[in-house]
Scaffold this motif. Structure first.
Motif, PDB file in Angstrom:
ATOM      1  N   HIS A 142       0.635  -1.202   0.129  1.00  0.00           N
ATOM      2  CA  HIS A 142      -0.020  -0.021   0.098  1.00  0.00           C
ATOM      3  C   HIS A 142       0.821   1.177   0.089  1.00  0.00           C
ATOM      4  CE1 HIS A 142      -3.283  -2.514   0.547  1.00  0.00           C
ATOM      5  NE2 HIS A 142      -2.924  -2.932   1.724  1.00  0.00           N
ATOM      6  N   LEU A 143       1.892   1.200   0.603  1.00  0.00           N
ATOM      7  CA  LEU A 143       2.747   2.495   0.746  1.00  0.00           C
ATOM      8  C   LEU A 143       4.250   1.934   0.931  1.00  0.00           C
ATOM      9  CD1 LEU A 143       2.183   5.406   1.003  1.00  0.00           C
ATOM     10  CD2 LEU A 143       2.266   5.542   3.195  1.00  0.00           C
ATOM     11  N   ASN A 144       5.215   2.687   0.257  1.00  0.00           N
ATOM     12  CA  ASN A 144       6.476   2.376   0.567  1.00  0.00           C
ATOM     13  C   ASN A 144       7.502   3.598   0.599  1.00  0.00           C
ATOM     14  OD1 ASN A 144       9.376   1.435   0.500  1.00  0.00           O
ATOM     15  ND2 ASN A 144       8.801  -0.002  -1.151  1.00  0.00           N
ATOM     16  N   LYS A 145       7.948   4.171   1.691  1.00  0.00           N
ATOM     17  CA  LYS A 145       8.728   5.294   1.829  1.00  0.00           C
ATOM     18  C   LYS A 145       7.935   6.532   1.287  1.00  0.00           C
ATOM     19  CE  LYS A 145      12.864   2.897   1.620  1.00  0.00           C
ATOM     20  NZ  LYS A 145      14.296   2.678   0.996  1.00  0.00           N
ATOM     21  N   PRO A 146       6.775   6.915   1.964  1.00  0.00           N
ATOM     22  CA  PRO A 146       6.067   8.101   1.320  1.00  0.00           C
ATOM     23  C   PRO A 146       7.044   9.547   1.763  1.00  0.00           C
ATOM     24  CG  PRO A 146       5.379   7.428   3.515  1.00  0.00           C
ATOM     25  CD  PRO A 146       6.215   6.419   3.030  1.00  0.00           C
ATOM     26  N   GLY A 188      -0.126  11.487  -2.257  1.00  0.00           N
ATOM     27  CA  GLY A 188       1.185  11.226  -1.793  1.00  0.00           C
ATOM     28  C   GLY A 188       2.252  10.936  -2.851  1.00  0.00           C
ATOM     29  N   SER A 189       3.278  10.960  -2.501  1.00  0.00           N
ATOM     30  CA  SER A 189       4.497  10.409  -3.519  1.00  0.00           C
ATOM     31  C   SER A 189       5.210   9.419  -2.752  1.00  0.00           C
ATOM     32  CB  SER A 189       5.419  11.683  -3.877  1.00  0.00           C
ATOM     33  OG  SER A 189       6.036  12.100  -2.920  1.00  0.00           O
ATOM     34  N   GLU A 190       5.480   8.334  -3.331  1.00  0.00           N
ATOM     35  CA  GLU A 190       6.318   7.315  -2.860  1.00  0.00           C
ATOM     36  C   GLU A 190       7.538   6.980  -3.609  1.00  0.00           C
ATOM     37  OE1 GLU A 190       3.879   3.727  -2.183  1.00  0.00           O
ATOM     38  OE2 GLU A 190       2.264   4.633  -3.005  1.00  0.00           O
ATOM     39  N   VAL A 204       3.064   8.338  -7.741  1.00  0.00           N
ATOM     40  CA  VAL A 204       2.102   9.350  -6.902  1.00  0.00           C
ATOM     41  C   VAL A 204       0.948   8.690  -7.020  1.00  0.00           C
ATOM     42  CG1 VAL A 204       1.293  11.592  -6.812  1.00  0.00           C
ATOM     43  CG2 VAL A 204       3.687  11.331  -7.671  1.00  0.00           C
ATOM     44  N   ARG A 205       0.064   8.569  -5.936  1.00  0.00           N
ATOM     45  CA  ARG A 205      -1.170   8.227  -5.674  1.00  0.00           C
ATOM     46  C   ARG A 205      -2.238   9.127  -5.176  1.00  0.00           C
ATOM     47  NH1 ARG A 205      -0.740   1.951  -3.990  1.00  0.00           N
ATOM     48  NH2 ARG A 205       1.401   1.773  -3.975  1.00  0.00           N
ATOM     49  N   ARG A 206      -3.395   8.932  -5.266  1.00  0.00           N
ATOM     50  CA  ARG A 206      -4.591   9.828  -4.704  1.00  0.00           C
ATOM     51  C   ARG A 206      -5.072   8.780  -3.871  1.00  0.00           C
ATOM     52  NH1 ARG A 206      -6.921  11.914  -9.202  1.00  0.00           N
ATOM     53  NH2 ARG A 206      -5.912  13.830  -8.777  1.00  0.00           N
ATOM     54  N   TRP A 207      -5.557   9.204  -2.684  1.00  0.00           N
ATOM     55  CA  TRP A 207      -6.576   8.438  -1.918  1.00  0.00           C
ATOM     56  C   TRP A 207      -7.723   9.379  -1.381  1.00  0.00           C
ATOM     57  CZ3 TRP A 207      -1.105   8.185  -1.156  1.00  0.00           C
ATOM     58  CH2 TRP A 207      -0.604   6.664  -1.145  1.00  0.00           C
ATOM     59  N   SER A 208      -8.767   8.768  -1.015  1.00  0.00           N
ATOM     60  CA  SER A 208     -10.010   9.424  -0.370  1.00  0.00           C
ATOM     61  C   SER A 208      -9.551   9.225   1.008  1.00  0.00           C
ATOM     62  CB  SER A 208     -11.446   8.573  -0.512  1.00  0.00           C
ATOM     63  OG  SER A 208     -11.195   7.364  -0.133  1.00  0.00           O
ATOM     64  N   LEU A 209     -10.444   9.957   1.880  1.00  0.00           N
ATOM     65  CA  LEU A 209     -10.160  10.126   3.327  1.00  0.00           C
ATOM     66  C   LEU A 209     -10.954   9.311   4.108  1.00  0.00           C
ATOM     67  CD1 LEU A 209      -9.953  14.164   3.713  1.00  0.00           C
ATOM     68  CD2 LEU A 209      -8.253  12.188   4.417  1.00  0.00           C
ATOM     69  N   ASP A 210     -11.816   8.227   3.419  1.00  0.00           N
ATOM     70  CA  ASP A 210     -12.839   7.396   4.117  1.00  0.00           C
ATOM     71  C   ASP A 210     -11.996   6.153   4.528  1.00  0.00           C
ATOM     72  OD1 ASP A 210     -12.254   5.531   1.974  1.00  0.00           O
ATOM     73  OD2 ASP A 210     -14.161   5.756   0.979  1.00  0.00           O
ATOM     74  N   GLU A 248      -5.232   5.488  -5.840  1.00  0.00           N
ATOM     75  CA  GLU A 248      -5.169   5.407  -7.405  1.00  0.00           C
ATOM     76  C   GLU A 248      -4.002   6.000  -7.922  1.00  0.00           C
ATOM     77  OE1 GLU A 248      -7.327   8.264 -10.991  1.00  0.00           O
ATOM     78  OE2 GLU A 248      -7.682   8.513  -8.973  1.00  0.00           O
ATOM     79  N   MET A 249      -3.429   5.220  -8.630  1.00  0.00           N
ATOM     80  CA  MET A 249      -1.973   5.611  -9.100  1.00  0.00           C
ATOM     81  C   MET A 249      -2.186   6.717 -10.190  1.00  0.00           C
ATOM     82  SD  MET A 249       1.217   3.646 -10.770  1.00  0.00           S
ATOM     83  CE  MET A 249       0.230   2.889 -11.942  1.00  0.00           C
TER      84      MET A 249
END
Length: 94
Positions: A36-40, A54-56, A62-68, A75-76
């Motif tokens: 899910h996440l590697n070195k943000p 966030g960028s990893e 770079v991905r987009r996430w919702s706050l839910d 989403e990449m």
């Protein structure tokens, strides 16, 4: 910063993005580790579409996430990029 009381923070070494509210002594994990996440490296609030981006460094994306908080994969939106910082204009262009 979501508002004047709430911040989203990257934790590079712990492979997570957390949300902090003023007065709290612990942040709440939004996204963490594994696939899910590697070195943000950077994070910003997407005020146009909602959520956060966030960028990893670890995945070079770079991905987009919702706050839910059910959207762990996100989403990449960019790949094969080393981004140590992010910025967005008033129209929502990254």
């Amino acid at each position: 910063m979501i508002d004047d009381q709430t911040f989203i923070v990257t934790d590079f070494e712990a492979h997570r993005i957390t949300i902090w509210t003023a007065g709290n002594t612990h942040g709440e994990v939004l996204v963490a580790g594994g696939n899910h996440l590697n070195k943000p490296a950077a994070v910003l609030v997407d005020r146009v579409r909602g959520g956060f981006i966030g960028s990893e460094e670890g995945h070079s994306i770079v991905r987009r996430w919702s706050l839910d908080q059910t959207d762990h994969n996100g989403e990449m939106i960019l790949s094969n990029v080393l981004s140590l910082g992010l910025a967005m204009d008033d129209e929502g262009c990254l």
